[in-house]
Design a protein around this motif. Structure first.
Motif, PDB file in Angstrom:
ATOM      1  N   VAL A 161       0.808  -1.226   0.000  1.00 28.52           N
ATOM      2  CA  VAL A 161       0.000   0.000   0.000  1.00 28.52           C
ATOM      3  C   VAL A 161       0.842   1.278   0.000  1.00 28.52           C
ATOM      4  N   PRO A 162       1.923   1.366   0.793  1.00 28.11           N
ATOM      5  CA  PRO A 162       2.718   2.598   0.760  1.00 28.11           C
ATOM      6  C   PRO A 162       3.331   2.891  -0.612  1.00 28.11           C
ATOM      7  N   ARG A 163       3.399   1.883  -1.477  1.00 30.24           N
ATOM      8  CA  ARG A 163       3.927   2.104  -2.817  1.00 30.24           C
ATOM      9  C   ARG A 163       2.940   2.861  -3.694  1.00 30.24           C
ATOM     10  N   ILE A 164       1.661   2.880  -3.289  1.00 29.04           N
ATOM     11  CA  ILE A 164       0.637   3.544  -4.110  1.00 29.04           C
ATOM     12  C   ILE A 164      -0.119   4.631  -3.347  1.00 29.04           C
ATOM     13  N   LEU A 165       0.116   4.733  -2.051  1.00 28.31           N
ATOM     14  CA  LEU A 165      -0.587   5.713  -1.223  1.00 28.31           C
ATOM     15  C   LEU A 165       0.406   6.399  -0.300  1.00 28.31           C
ATOM     16  N   ASP A 166       0.661   7.681  -0.546  1.00 27.35           N
ATOM     17  CA  ASP A 166       1.689   8.368   0.230  1.00 27.35           C
ATOM     18  C   ASP A 166       1.210   8.837   1.602  1.00 27.35           C
ATOM     19  N   LYS A 167      -0.035   8.592   1.929  1.00 25.59           N
ATOM     20  CA  LYS A 167      -0.549   8.968   3.243  1.00 25.59           C
ATOM     21  C   LYS A 167      -0.222   7.924   4.312  1.00 25.59           C
ATOM     22  N   VAL A 168       0.318   6.786   3.887  1.00 31.22           N
ATOM     23  CA  VAL A 168       0.597   5.690   4.814  1.00 31.22           C
ATOM     24  C   VAL A 168       2.025   5.193   4.588  1.00 31.22           C
ATOM     25  N   THR A 169       2.751   4.963   5.672  1.00 28.51           N
ATOM     26  CA  THR A 169       4.113   4.458   5.580  1.00 28.51           C
ATOM     27  C   THR A 169       4.183   2.985   5.960  1.00 28.51           C
ATOM     28  N   LEU A 170       5.209   2.316   5.473  1.00 28.74           N
ATOM     29  CA  LEU A 170       5.407   0.916   5.823  1.00 28.74           C
ATOM     30  C   LEU A 170       5.645   0.767   7.323  1.00 28.74           C
ATOM     31  N   ALA A 171       6.373   1.698   7.908  1.00 26.98           N
ATOM     32  CA  ALA A 171       6.650   1.628   9.347  1.00 26.98           C
ATOM     33  C   ALA A 171       5.366   1.644  10.169  1.00 26.98           C
ATOM     34  N   SER A 172       4.401   2.460   9.767  1.00 28.31           N
ATOM     35  CA  SER A 172       3.136   2.541  10.513  1.00 28.31           C
ATOM     36  C   SER A 172       2.285   1.296  10.307  1.00 28.31           C
ATOM     37  N   ILE A 173       2.334   0.728   9.110  1.00 33.29           N
ATOM     38  CA  ILE A 173       1.615  -0.531   8.873  1.00 33.29           C
ATOM     39  C   ILE A 173       2.209  -1.629   9.746  1.00 33.29           C
TER      40      ILE A 173
END
Length: 204
Positions: A161-173
């Motif tokens: 998801v972070p690859r297509i949505l800049d409102k979310v980071t991998l760290a937060s997921i």
């Protein structure tokens, strides 16, 4: 404030450039609803003030088509309706596309993330929409994320998801996953998200 809703309600239409609406398509037992909840928890942690996650209630038997929805915004969200015109579509099971029109309502500049071994350009609609692909099933099998021998792809695909949505980071997921599960289960799901993030292919 954390807005988490568990059903489709009618409400006032809200117009906001910051609002991103997401529709997740999967099958019962694959964790589409959990994926939506983890996604908005991560978005909230990344500083978005408005988030929603809720399922579409229908046939709930294992293997039946399931939809879940999420909204993410920098501002408070006042909408209480189902998502009809998503900015992003996430497909947890490629076979769903044979029986469900996953592109229905997708905005002109919309993005679609698909769990598949194919490349984005292998899909005809890649000329019209922005397409991202990841082998979430293969990643789930690699990390032994299975229930009754069946791969559970919700956490692997969240890593894309972070690859297509800049409102979310991998760290937060990954943080949302750690908050939901503990110990070894948390560890393997976190590793799966990293694999997905690194192997996602996009055509944009």
């Amino acid at each position: 404030m954390y807005h988490l809703y568990f059903g489709p309600w009618e409400g006032t239409i809200m117009s906001s450039k910051s609002l991103v609406e997401i529709c997740l398509h999967g099958r019962g037992g694959q964790g589409s609803v959990t994926a939506a909840n983890l996604l908005v928890a991560a978005a909230l942690d990344d500083g978005n003030k408005g988030v929603q996650a809720f399922p579409f209630f229908g046939a709930e038997r294992r293997g039946a088509p399931v939809r879940a929805f999420a909204r993410v915004s920098e501002n408070e969200i006042h909408l209480r309706s189902e998502v009809y015109n998503p900015d992003i579509v996430i497909v947890l099971d490629e076979s769903i596309m044979e029986i469900v029109d996953v592109l229905k309502g997708l905005k002109k500049d919309g993005k679609i993330l698909i769990n598949t071994r194919k490349k984005p350009e292998d899909f005809d609609f890649s000329k019209k929409f922005k397409v991202a692909t990841v082998d979430a099933t293969g990643i789930a099998i690699k990390h032994n994320i299975l229930v009754g021998g069946i791969p559970v792809v919700n956490t692997p695909i969240l890593g894309s998801v972070p690859r297509i949505l800049d409102k979310v980071t991998l760290a937060s997921i990954q943080k949302a996953i750690k908050n939901k599960w503990k110990g070894g289960l948390s560890e393997i799901n976190v590793k799966a998200t990293k694999d997905a993030y690194d192997t996602t292919e996009v055509n944009f």
